[in-house]
Write a protein that holds these residues in place. Structure first.
Motif, mmCIF file in Angstrom:
data_model
loop_
_atom_site.group_PDB
_atom_site.id
_atom_site.type_symbol
_atom_site.label_atom_id
_atom_site.label_comp_id
_atom_site.label_asym_id
_atom_site.label_seq_id
_atom_site.Cartn_x
_atom_site.Cartn_y
_atom_site.Cartn_z
ATOM 1 N N PHE A 59 -6.857 -3.678 -1.656
ATOM 2 C CA PHE A 59 -5.359 -3.700 -2.461
ATOM 3 C C PHE A 59 -5.287 -3.098 -3.717
ATOM 4 C CE2 PHE A 59 -0.894 -5.676 -3.487
ATOM 5 C CZ PHE A 59 -0.698 -4.937 -2.526
ATOM 6 N N GLU A 60 -5.669 -3.547 -4.860
ATOM 7 C CA GLU A 60 -5.367 -2.757 -6.442
ATOM 8 C C GLU A 60 -5.953 -1.078 -5.651
ATOM 9 O OE1 GLU A 60 -7.720 -4.402 -9.083
ATOM 10 O OE2 GLU A 60 -6.731 -6.472 -8.906
ATOM 11 N N LEU A 61 -6.713 -0.952 -5.039
ATOM 12 C CA LEU A 61 -7.031 0.313 -4.919
ATOM 13 C C LEU A 61 -6.388 0.875 -4.501
ATOM 14 C CD1 LEU A 61 -11.091 0.077 -4.712
ATOM 15 C CD2 LEU A 61 -9.394 1.350 -6.457
ATOM 16 N N TYR A 62 -5.673 0.749 -3.278
ATOM 17 C CA TYR A 62 -4.549 1.696 -2.414
ATOM 18 C C TYR A 62 -3.149 1.509 -3.452
ATOM 19 C CZ TYR A 62 -1.334 2.381 1.381
ATOM 20 O OH TYR A 62 -0.540 2.833 2.300
ATOM 21 N N MET A 63 -3.012 0.861 -3.921
ATOM 22 C CA MET A 63 -1.707 0.629 -5.097
ATOM 23 C C MET A 63 -2.186 1.892 -6.144
ATOM 24 S SD MET A 63 0.031 -0.634 -3.152
ATOM 25 C CE MET A 63 1.622 -0.380 -4.540
ATOM 26 N N GLN A 64 -3.200 1.797 -6.530
ATOM 27 C CA GLN A 64 -3.599 2.809 -8.087
ATOM 28 C C GLN A 64 -3.230 4.426 -6.548
ATOM 29 O OE1 GLN A 64 -7.392 2.059 -8.671
ATOM 30 N NE2 GLN A 64 -6.476 -0.072 -10.038
ATOM 31 N N ASP A 65 -3.747 4.612 -5.460
ATOM 32 C CA ASP A 65 -4.029 5.333 -5.115
ATOM 33 C C ASP A 65 -1.841 6.311 -4.460
ATOM 34 O OD1 ASP A 65 -4.594 7.900 -3.758
ATOM 35 O OD2 ASP A 65 -3.802 6.617 -1.721
ATOM 36 N N VAL A 66 -1.121 4.836 -4.103
ATOM 37 C CA VAL A 66 0.573 5.162 -4.948
ATOM 38 C C VAL A 66 0.904 5.745 -5.445
ATOM 39 C CG1 VAL A 66 1.993 3.974 -3.324
ATOM 40 C CG2 VAL A 66 0.173 3.174 -2.339
ATOM 41 N N GLU A 67 0.259 5.047 -6.427
ATOM 42 C CA GLU A 67 0.999 5.283 -7.739
ATOM 43 C C GLU A 67 0.206 6.363 -8.121
ATOM 44 O OE1 GLU A 67 0.469 3.528 -12.787
ATOM 45 O OE2 GLU A 67 -0.942 2.925 -11.154
ATOM 46 N N ASN A 204 1.424 -3.593 7.457
ATOM 47 C CA ASN A 204 -0.005 -2.988 8.294
ATOM 48 C C ASN A 204 -0.946 -2.335 7.516
ATOM 49 O OD1 ASN A 204 0.987 -4.303 10.658
ATOM 50 N ND2 ASN A 204 1.683 -2.068 11.362
ATOM 51 N N VAL A 205 -0.793 -1.845 6.462
ATOM 52 C CA VAL A 205 -1.759 -1.246 5.897
ATOM 53 C C VAL A 205 -3.051 -2.906 5.517
ATOM 54 C CG1 VAL A 205 -1.112 -1.870 3.442
ATOM 55 C CG2 VAL A 205 -2.872 -0.094 4.032
ATOM 56 N N PHE A 206 -2.035 -4.194 5.364
ATOM 57 C CA PHE A 206 -3.985 -4.823 5.009
ATOM 58 C C PHE A 206 -4.627 -5.005 6.017
ATOM 59 C CE2 PHE A 206 0.111 -5.356 2.545
ATOM 60 C CZ PHE A 206 -0.462 -6.007 0.858
ATOM 61 N N LYS A 207 -4.525 -4.607 7.026
ATOM 62 C CA LYS A 207 -4.819 -5.013 8.854
ATOM 63 C C LYS A 207 -6.098 -4.215 8.636
ATOM 64 C CE LYS A 207 -1.760 -6.547 12.307
ATOM 65 N NZ LYS A 207 -0.993 -6.242 13.122
ATOM 66 N N ASP A 208 -6.106 -2.990 7.896
ATOM 67 C CA ASP A 208 -7.428 -1.857 7.529
ATOM 68 C C ASP A 208 -7.997 -2.240 6.692
ATOM 69 O OD1 ASP A 208 -5.879 -0.578 9.780
ATOM 70 O OD2 ASP A 208 -4.863 0.645 7.970
ATOM 71 N N MET A 209 -7.377 -3.375 5.084
ATOM 72 C CA MET A 209 -8.572 -3.503 4.455
ATOM 73 C C MET A 209 -8.818 -5.078 4.893
ATOM 74 S SD MET A 209 -5.474 -2.887 1.107
ATOM 75 C CE MET A 209 -4.680 -1.563 1.049
#
Length: 606
Positions: A59-67, A204-209
């Motif tokens: 989740f951190e990596l995903y949010m870093q990507d959003v950043e 729903n992004v969490f389901k993929d994680m």
């Protein structure tokens, strides 16, 4: 209830073998069970902790990507220029062109990312630019109506804000739950705030994680959450509590330092592992129901019970067989001995081998041989016994004859006026009379003192005034019970060994006192005393440590040890004799008896 001593040896062996073996099996099973339960719990927590950390990190990596996406939007020169133009132009046509330009650029950034729901840009003059997937309508219109607006003053010191779950329409009757990523859009390169950007991310992004594996029992039974410190549920893997303001979970676990443990949620027990993201400040929580662990524990318990029952059955069978084989020769021996008891001395055991039972059988056979031989000798022994009785009677005649002769001498001496000879004869007669009967029976202390008086009467005629003799015996202790001839030999030792070389000024004292439940008799002299080395050997002899032939044959050590031994045998090891002496300073012998008043046995001669 049947006493343990009444059980057969076979039954005792069977019970003891079975009980000890059962105890060992049960102890082993219990230790293995608790060890296995502990291992299951530790393994479960370890796997859960791994899943928690991976989920949190993903989740951190995903949010870093959003950043990174937000940075690219902020750095987009077209968006920068369009926002600058937004504040300059007032023409509505020009504003529409600016909106189209900004929306087109936002859509370019939004479209390649499937889990991004929408992007908003709020200008400081309450205009909102918006793009969304699925044709959803604009939900936010004004900056000041946003729930994060009050926190915007904090944003210069913070890169971005993350907002909990809200609901956003995706077109028609469909809605999506989203979390919001909010940050400033600063003018480049002046760093003043041009606008604010909100990127809505579909939960729903969490389901993929978090992809659960059906082959893993732990992953099938676990619950996964992302929760804020305030208790808002960002994500629930079963979509039951996503967006809820109150998860029902004790929030103190997010404040402590522990990363795992146990908690109660909705009335049920759970194991939990937790990881706090230093990037998002949100908590990733994995719950595993304790019921899942109980099922595993029950499975282990069933296996251990089955193994324990099989082991118990095998142990019982082996114990019974072993005890039967061990006691079989004993039962045969008991049958033989029962026949011998009835008079059949021909019963013999068969001997084979050299084990314990074979040796016992040989001893039994030799015992029967000895009994048979002794029966043949019994008649000869009876004859020898009669001869011994005759000799004993003759031995009794001599003391009585001597006693009667002394009485005759006393009478003749008094008739003829020789009083000293009469007194000595009378005292000597009393000595013989006292010594001839009941040596092993207790007597009153008074009798022993009278006997000593007779003895000293003879000795004072012999030694004259070479020594003085005194007795300190309280009248209340005269009836105390002691053994005969335990004090008089000490007086004799004092005269012979202590005062033998004293020409005058000698002194012998008898002192009797009661100390608690003990009667203390001390015989003291002021003679030559005993050298330290010889005193040490005498004390060892009195305690029974040293043999008689170690000491010089003067009778002192033998007499004392005999007196001490008689007292110990009659009254117990607590009582006896003690020798106190110093070279040139005299000697004291202390006798210790239990204090008891003498009671005369009915029918006993006086």
């Amino acid at each position: 209830m049947k006493s343990w001593n009444n059980y057969l040896l076979k039954s005792k062996m069977f019970i003891v073998f079975s009980a000890v073996s059962l105890f060992i099996v049960m102890l082993t099973c219990i230790i293995f069970y608790y060890k296995n339960v502990s291992d299951i719990k530790n393994q479960t927590l370890s796997l859960s902790d791994t899943i928690t950390r991976q989920f949190s990190r993903t989740f951190e990596l995903y949010m870093q990507d959003v950043e990174k996406l937000s940075v690219s939007i902020i750095g987009d020169p077209i968006i920068q220029q369009s926002l600058i133009d937004h504040y300059r132009v007032t023409d509505s046509v020009a504003q529409n062109e600016i909106e189209l330009t900004i929306n087109k650029r936002l859509f370019t950034h939004l479209q390649p990312r499937p889990q991004l729901q929408s992007i908003y840009i709020f200008t400081t003059d309450d205009i909102a630019y918006f793009v969304s997937k699925g044709g959803g309508p604009k939900v936010s219109f004004k900056l000041r109506e946003e729930n994060w607006y009050e926190k915007r003053l904090e944003m210069p010191g913070i890169k971005f804000l993350l907002q909990p779950v809200t609901t956003e329409s995706t077109g028609g009757e469909h809605e999506a739950k989203v979390i919001s990523f909010v940050r400033n859009i600063n003018r480049i390169p002046y760093r003043d705030v041009l606008a604010y950007m909100k990127i809505n991310i579909n939960v729903n992004v969490f389901k993929d994680m978090l992809v659960n594996s059906d082959s893993n029992e732990i992953e099938r039974n676990m619950r996964a959450f992302i929760i804020t410190d305030e208790g808002s549920v960002i994500y629930d893997d079963r979509n039951e509590l996503t967006g809820s303001e109150d998860s029902g979970i004790d929030l103190s676990i997010f404040q402590g330092s522990g990363q795992s443990g146990e908690l109660i949620w909705n009335g049920e027990n759970y194991l939990y592992t937790m990881s706090k993201s230093s990037y998002t400040k949100w908590n990733t929580l994995i719950l595993i129901p304790s019921e899942f662990l109980l099922k595993k524990q029950q499975h282990t318990a069933y296996i251990l019970i089955l193994v324990g029952l099989l082991a118990m059955g095998l142990i019982a069978f082996v114990s019974y067989t072993l005890s039967y084989q061990i006691t079989l020769p004993l039962r045969n021996l008991m049958k033989k001995m029962a026949r011998v008891e009835q008079g059949d001395l021909s019963q013999r055991m068969e001997v084979a081998g050299n084990n314990e039972f074979s040796r016992l059988s040989r001893i039994y056979n030799r015992m029967l041989d000895s009994i048979t031989r002794l029966i043949g000798e019994v008649y000869t022994s009876k004859l020898a016994e009669k001869n011994a009785q005759i000799s004993a009677l003759q031995a009794q005649i001599n003391p009585h004859f001597l006693y009667n002769t002394l009485n005759i001498m006393k009478s003749i001496s008094r008739v003829r006026g020789i009083e000293e000879v009469a007194e000595m004869a009378e005292s000597l007669a009393e000595l013989f009379k006292y010594s001839m009967k009941n040596l092993q029976r207790p007597i009153p202390l008074r009798d022993e003192m009278d006997h000593i008086s007779h003895y000293m009467n003879i000795q004072q005629h012999r030694f004259g005034s070479r020594f003085e003799f005194s007795m300190d015996v309280p009248e209340a202790l005269q009836d105390a019970s002691i053994l005969k001839l335990t004090v008089q030999p000490l007086i004799e030792n004092a005269i012979v060994h202590g005062l033998g070389k004293v020409k005058s000024g000698g002194r012998i004292v008898i002192a009797v006192r009661r100390l608690g439940d003990d009667l203390i008799i001390e015989v003291s002299d002021n003679g030559c005393g005993i050298e330290e080395e010889r005193l040490h050997m005498l004390r060892k002899r009195i305690m029974g440590i040293q043999a008689a032939d170690v000491l010089e044959e003067d009778g002192l050590g033998i007499g004392l040890s005999n007196i001490a031994l008689r007292i110990k045998l009659f009254h117990g090891v607590k009582y006896g004799a003690e020798l106190i002496s110093a070279n040139g300073r005299g000697t004291t012998v202390r006798l210790t008896f239990p204090y008891e008043r003498f009671v005369k046995v009915k029918g006993e001669a006086g």
